[in-house]
Motif scaffolding. Structure first.
Motif, mmCIF file in Angstrom:
data_model
loop_
_atom_site.group_PDB
_atom_site.id
_atom_site.type_symbol
_atom_site.label_atom_id
_atom_site.label_comp_id
_atom_site.label_asym_id
_atom_site.label_seq_id
_atom_site.Cartn_x
_atom_site.Cartn_y
_atom_site.Cartn_z
ATOM 1 N N MET A 139 0.843 -1.192 0.000
ATOM 2 C CA MET A 139 0.000 0.000 0.000
ATOM 3 C C MET A 139 0.879 1.243 0.000
ATOM 4 S SD MET A 139 -3.457 0.324 1.164
ATOM 5 C CE MET A 139 -4.450 1.520 1.995
ATOM 6 N N MET A 140 1.918 1.206 0.841
ATOM 7 C CA MET A 140 2.812 2.361 0.939
ATOM 8 C C MET A 140 3.475 2.635 -0.411
ATOM 9 S SD MET A 140 2.892 4.017 3.655
ATOM 10 C CE MET A 140 4.443 4.903 3.449
ATOM 11 N N ILE A 141 4.067 1.562 -0.954
ATOM 12 C CA ILE A 141 4.801 1.744 -2.216
ATOM 13 C C ILE A 141 3.862 2.208 -3.324
ATOM 14 C CG2 ILE A 141 6.172 0.575 -3.981
ATOM 15 C CD1 ILE A 141 7.049 -1.386 -1.796
ATOM 16 N N SER A 142 2.774 1.467 -3.474
ATOM 17 C CA SER A 142 1.891 1.784 -4.599
ATOM 18 C C SER A 142 1.260 3.159 -4.433
ATOM 19 C CB SER A 142 0.816 0.712 -4.765
ATOM 20 O OG SER A 142 0.153 0.517 -3.546
ATOM 21 N N SER A 143 0.870 3.482 -3.200
ATOM 22 C CA SER A 143 0.215 4.788 -3.046
ATOM 23 C C SER A 143 1.212 5.923 -3.261
ATOM 24 C CB SER A 143 -0.465 4.911 -1.680
ATOM 25 O OG SER A 143 0.485 4.696 -0.669
ATOM 26 N N SER A 144 2.487 5.691 -2.887
ATOM 27 C CA SER A 144 3.439 6.769 -3.138
ATOM 28 C C SER A 144 3.693 6.934 -4.635
ATOM 29 C CB SER A 144 4.750 6.553 -2.372
ATOM 30 O OG SER A 144 5.217 5.266 -2.603
ATOM 31 N N ILE A 145 3.696 5.820 -5.364
ATOM 32 C CA ILE A 145 3.854 5.935 -6.822
ATOM 33 C C ILE A 145 2.672 6.708 -7.410
ATOM 34 C CG2 ILE A 145 3.867 4.657 -9.013
ATOM 35 C CD1 ILE A 145 5.376 2.444 -7.626
ATOM 36 N N ILE A 146 1.495 6.331 -6.972
ATOM 37 C CA ILE A 146 0.301 6.994 -7.506
ATOM 38 C C ILE A 146 0.313 8.477 -7.147
ATOM 39 C CG2 ILE A 146 -2.214 7.134 -7.322
ATOM 40 C CD1 ILE A 146 -2.140 4.071 -6.864
ATOM 41 N N PHE A 147 0.671 8.773 -5.904
ATOM 42 C CA PHE A 147 0.728 10.164 -5.467
ATOM 43 C C PHE A 147 1.729 10.948 -6.328
ATOM 44 C CE2 PHE A 147 2.553 13.507 -2.744
ATOM 45 C CZ PHE A 147 1.393 14.229 -2.486
ATOM 46 N N PHE A 148 2.886 10.331 -6.525
ATOM 47 C CA PHE A 148 3.933 10.955 -7.337
ATOM 48 C C PHE A 148 3.417 11.248 -8.749
ATOM 49 C CE2 PHE A 148 7.638 10.327 -10.196
ATOM 50 C CZ PHE A 148 8.349 11.452 -9.817
ATOM 51 N N MET A 149 2.734 10.278 -9.313
ATOM 52 C CA MET A 149 2.221 10.435 -10.680
ATOM 53 C C MET A 149 1.188 11.559 -10.750
ATOM 54 S SD MET A 149 3.502 8.621 -12.995
ATOM 55 C CE MET A 149 4.880 7.512 -12.941
ATOM 56 N N ILE A 150 0.349 11.615 -9.740
ATOM 57 C CA ILE A 150 -0.688 12.647 -9.742
ATOM 58 C C ILE A 150 -0.052 14.035 -9.613
ATOM 59 C CG2 ILE A 150 -2.651 13.581 -8.455
ATOM 60 C CD1 ILE A 150 -3.462 10.660 -7.917
ATOM 61 N N VAL A 151 0.954 14.135 -8.753
ATOM 62 C CA VAL A 151 1.664 15.411 -8.625
ATOM 63 C C VAL A 151 2.307 15.783 -9.954
ATOM 64 C CG1 VAL A 151 3.615 16.561 -7.524
ATOM 65 C CG2 VAL A 151 2.056 15.194 -6.151
ATOM 66 N N PHE A 171 3.546 0.284 -17.510
ATOM 67 C CA PHE A 171 3.673 -0.902 -16.659
ATOM 68 C C PHE A 171 3.642 -0.506 -15.185
ATOM 69 C CE2 PHE A 171 6.490 -3.878 -14.402
ATOM 70 C CZ PHE A 171 5.817 -5.059 -14.644
ATOM 71 N N ILE A 172 4.471 0.446 -14.817
ATOM 72 C CA ILE A 172 4.579 0.835 -13.410
ATOM 73 C C ILE A 172 3.252 1.397 -12.892
ATOM 74 C CG2 ILE A 172 5.664 2.504 -11.837
ATOM 75 C CD1 ILE A 172 8.227 2.149 -13.554
ATOM 76 N N VAL A 173 2.655 2.279 -13.665
ATOM 77 C CA VAL A 173 1.420 2.911 -13.201
ATOM 78 C C VAL A 173 0.305 1.879 -13.050
ATOM 79 C CG1 VAL A 173 -0.398 4.526 -13.868
ATOM 80 C CG2 VAL A 173 1.980 5.171 -14.098
ATOM 81 N N VAL A 174 0.190 1.012 -14.042
ATOM 82 C CA VAL A 174 -0.888 0.015 -13.982
ATOM 83 C C VAL A 174 -0.680 -0.914 -12.795
ATOM 84 C CG1 VAL A 174 -1.920 -1.938 -15.179
ATOM 85 C CG2 VAL A 174 -1.407 0.131 -16.427
ATOM 86 N N ILE A 175 0.560 -1.364 -12.606
ATOM 87 C CA ILE A 175 0.861 -2.238 -11.470
ATOM 88 C C ILE A 175 0.564 -1.522 -10.152
ATOM 89 C CG2 ILE A 175 2.825 -3.193 -10.173
ATOM 90 C CD1 ILE A 175 2.108 -5.092 -12.245
ATOM 91 N N ALA A 176 0.978 -0.250 -10.079
ATOM 92 C CA ALA A 176 0.767 0.504 -8.848
ATOM 93 C C ALA A 176 -0.720 0.579 -8.501
ATOM 94 C CB ALA A 176 1.351 1.906 -8.980
ATOM 95 N N PHE A 177 -1.531 0.917 -9.487
ATOM 96 C CA PHE A 177 -2.969 1.023 -9.227
ATOM 97 C C PHE A 177 -3.546 -0.335 -8.819
ATOM 98 C CE2 PHE A 177 -3.051 5.165 -11.387
ATOM 99 C CZ PHE A 177 -3.849 5.839 -10.473
#
Lengths: 540, 278
Positions: free
Chosen positions: B17-29, B256-262
């Protein structure tokens, strides 16, 4: 939730599948066409299907396949020399209105029937029954009568003395001959098509699967020089990258044509050193055509501005790797009548911006694009998505014109839709090209004057030009001018007007490319751009 | 023993959750401040700089028109994520309202609704979207339309199922007996009961939607040039993949990264909520 994940997986799978299928476009069924022992076979590919292989009709028929099976009375040879072909010789009356052809004896159609004056007349008559469809060929409009003098003598009577008569008889379509047995019951080959594909040419269609492949076998009864190989397989591969991959895998023996692969791929294959590559002399002109009926491009100043704004040198250096020459005129200046003295529109963005300002398209603070009366300067750029070169130029133009405040909207369509849209005039800028010899310049210009569905989109595009009527009149006149000097003067006049009006934006003179494996020989360029040198090609 | 496993699972899901949510947060920023992060104008064509390798000016090099790849990737976040969220939002608007309406009303309305779902679900959804875009013509708006019109049924059906199980529960029955109006029951009692599950559903699927958008753009049916989009960038790099595989690799990696993260985020969320319930 398991179902949801499987959906995601299936999407991933679809993406993967698109890569895989995109990469290997091997037509199924080509296994049945595997060569017998000692049989020489060459395989190449084209972007589209060969159609119903009827020399009297047009799209989707391909020029190259029509030329393989059907022949003309005379041949367009090297440097435009008219050579005897199915007619061994001919006499022209003094007033230039009567042509008597002495036909070659002993020529047989692929079904064994004789080629004679009667079948020549029959073919001419069915073509003339559909005059309207063929009226982009001015000769068709000029023919007054056809007559069988004796078994091997055929007479053609014209309304006027028409100087390109022999040249137009050499065209790949429509004036070529099908055998008696090919005629449909109604005898109308245009409306009802052919019963079978019977011609006198060096090849006979033996197997065909729509949108997959076509197999041609050597015509053993052929009267002329017989081809070196026994069989030619033409595969349909729409995508340029798939074509390159198929070639590298040796599924194809050679790649031939124009726009069939991207310049980057050509350069890559050339640099690899593993294959032979060739580039033909310039054949035709790659050009943009402005639609003079549209609000922005109707304005002479806008057309001029776009001519100045186009960086041809950057395109040639970076997209064509310097392989093509810059074009400033509608036709290559090496053709008859096309050497004209004009001031080329050299790349000059300042001048372009100034002209756009004068035309009322002004820059607006804080907005990326120019405006006139609150309307953005947006131009729709239509190009053919099956061509592997047009896209990169179109994208370059989009990016480069953006700097000047011109918004280019790219519309790419595959061949059939592309031409339909082009003929309907639904574009501001059209990516097109001239037709190469033997059509350039006279037939191309003639097509500007006629609203023929088998001609060019230029007729509609130029309608908004106030000078259109006058240009048309001059083109009609030059075709019937018998005096060489007068003709030259008129051509210069017409081409200069077209240049001054800036309705075209010539980019470069295009060439055919050829890439082939080292065991293939005889890949030469033929005088007619669309012909593929299949008779000389050999496999060692 | 079981407790330890449970703990482990909790922790793992927490980490994911931590890893994926930080990736998602980063992408949104990245998407929100694209013009701040991008080193260059993503649409600036400079053909003389075509296919250059990484440099200080272009950290990931340039594409076939001399545009900065990194900038295009960053602006691609905007288009890809933006479109995906928009598609999801529209789909949810349709499917939540229709799903609840059908599920709560029941009877004939429900029956007709289910048959419509059956019909639409009988087609492979991606192919149907493909066909729709083909008919409507390529473009961002049509792409969104095609995806929303085809895919809402899946969610509507699931939401209807949730409503069916909730509406027979005592608190809803109690509200009914008290004479609470229908709309109030739906908004005050049913919606809160299912919303957490819907959120999980959204996060589980947004990856799939990003992928579908990229696929359609790869085929030239979605976002039109010059706007940057990952799928389109892959398509653009096709002619160069032998000489410059990185052109294809970068956008591919990002997708790949974004889809996996979500996906991981969605799963972690599901697990977390599941455990809570226990």
């Amino acid at each position: 939730m398991l179902f949801k994940r499987s959906k995601l997986l299936s999407l991933l799978f679809v993406l993967l599948l698109m890569f895989v299928t995109g990469c290997s476009n091997t037509p199924k069924g080509s296994e049945n066409t595997s060569p017998k022992d000692n049989e020489k076979v060459v395989t190449f590919s084209m972007t589209g299907d060969i159609g119903d292989l009827n020399p009297h009709t047009y799209f989707p028929n391909e020029f190259f396949s029509q030329a393989m099976v059907y022949e003309s009375l005379v041949n367009y040879g090297e440097g435009g020399e008219i050579q005897p072909w199915l007619a061994e010789s001919w006499d022209v009356s003094k007033d230039g209105k009567e042509y008597v052809f002495h036909l070659r004896e002993g020529v047989k159609f692929s079904d064994g029937s004789q080629f004679n004056a009667a079948i020549v007349k029959k073919n001419f008559d069915t073509i003339l029954d559909n005059r309207k469809q063929h009226d982009w060929v001015e000769l068709i409009n000029q023919i007054k009568g056809t007559e069988v003098v004796d078994d091997y003598t055929f007479k053609l009577t014209l309304h006027n003395s028409y100087y390109p008569t022999l040249q137009e008889l050499a065209y790949i379509r429509p004036l070529r001959f099908v055998g008696e047995a090919a005629f449909p019951a109604s005898q109308d080959t245009f409306k009802d098509g052919l019963k079978s594909q019977i011609g006198t040419g060096p090849w006979v269609l033996s197997e065909y699967k729509k949108n997959e492949f076509a197999v041609f076998e050597r015509n053993e009864q052929y009267w002329g020089t017989k081809p070196q190989v026994d069989k030619v397989i033409v595969k349909v591969i729409t995508d340029g990258e798939s074509r390159v991959l198929a070639f590298e895998k040796k599924e194809l023996d050679f790649i031939f044509g124009n726009g069939v692969i991207s310049q980057d791929s050509f350069q890559f294959l050339k640099d690899s050193g593993k294959y032979e590559t060739k580039l033909s002399e310039p054949t035709a002109t790659r050009t943009l055509l402005f639609n003079t009926n549209k609000e922005a491009t109707k304005d002479h100043k806008v057309r001029l501005a776009l001519n100045y704004a186009f960086n041809k040198k950057a395109v040639i250096d970076n997209i064509f790797y310097g392989m093509e020459q810059k074009a400033d005129t509608l036709f290559p200046p090496v053709l008859d009548y096309t050497k004209i003295n004009i001031d080329p529109y050299e790349y000059d963005t300042e001048k372009a911006e100034q002209l756009l300002d004068e035309a009322g398209w002004k820059k607006v603070e804080g907005k990326p694009f120019r405006e006139k009366d609150g309307k953005e300067l947006q131009l729709e750029f239509l190009f053919n998505s099956t061509d592997n070169i047009q896209k990169s130029i179109a994208e370059f133009v989009q990016g480069d014109f953006r700097k000047l405040g011109i918004d280019i909207k790219l519309t790419s369509q595959e061949t059939t839709t592309f031409w339909t849209t082009a003929f309907q005039g639904k574009y501001d800028l059209l990516f097109t090209s001239t037709w190469a010899v033997p059509f350039d310049p006279h037939s191309y210009l003639a097509s500007i004057t006629t609203d023929s569905e088998n001609g060019g989109p230029d007729y509609t595009a130029l309608l908004g030009l106030p000078e259109k009527k006058e240009i048309d009149k001059k083109i009609k006149k030059v075709l019937l001018t018998t005096d060489e000097k007068e003709r030259k003067k008129l051509y210069t006049d017409i081409l200069t007007t077209l240049h001054d009006q800036a309705v075209y934006l010539p980019i470069s003179f295009q060439s055919n490319i050829a890439v082939y494996h080292k065991n293939i020989s005889g890949v030469d360029f033929l005088p007619q751009e669309a012909e593929v040198p299949l008779t000389t090609i050999d496999v060692n | 023993m079981r407790q330890i496993q449970n703990m482990k699972r909790k922790l793992l899901s927490h980490k994911l959750m931590m890893i994926s949510s930080s990736i998602i947060f980063f992408m949104i920023v990245l998407a929100l401040f694209a013009s701040f992060f991008a080193p260059n104008d993503p649409n600036l064509v400079d053909i003389a700089q075509k296919l250059h390798g990484p440099s200080s000016q272009f950290p990931l090099g340039t594409d076939h028109l001399g545009r900065c790849i990194l900038s295009r990737l960053i602006f691609g976040t905007q288009t890809s994520l933006g479109t995906a969220f928009l598609v999801m939002g529209l789909m949810m608007m349709i499917s939540i309202s229709l799903g609840i309406f059908a599920g709560y009303t029941g009877g004939k309305v429900d029956y007709i609704f289910m048959r419509i779902c059956d019909i639409l679900m009988a087609f492979p959804s991606f192919l149907l979207s493909l066909a729709l875009v083909g008919i409507l013509g390529p473009g961002l708006v049509n792409l969104i339309l095609a995806m929303v019109l085809v895919q809402w049924v899946f969610y509507a059906r699931v939401i209807r199922g949730m409503v069916l199980s909730v509406k027979e529960q005592n608190f809803v029955l109690a509200a009914k007996i008290c004479g609470t109006p229908k709309l109030v029951i739906i908004i005050k009692h049913i919606l809160p009961a299912i919303i957490s599950q819907v959120v999980v559903l959204i996060f589980m699927d947004i990856g799939g939607i990003i992928l579908a958008i990229s696929s359609l753009s790869f085929l030239g049916l979605g976002i039109q040039p010059p706007e940057a989009e990952w799928g389109m960038m892959i398509n653009d790099s096709k002619p160069f993949f032998r000489n410059y595989p990185s052109l294809m690799l970068y956008p591919g990696m990002i997708i790949f990264i974004v889809v996996i993260a979500f996906n991981l985020f969605g799963e972690a969320l599901r697990d977390a909520l599941h455990i809570k319930k226990e």
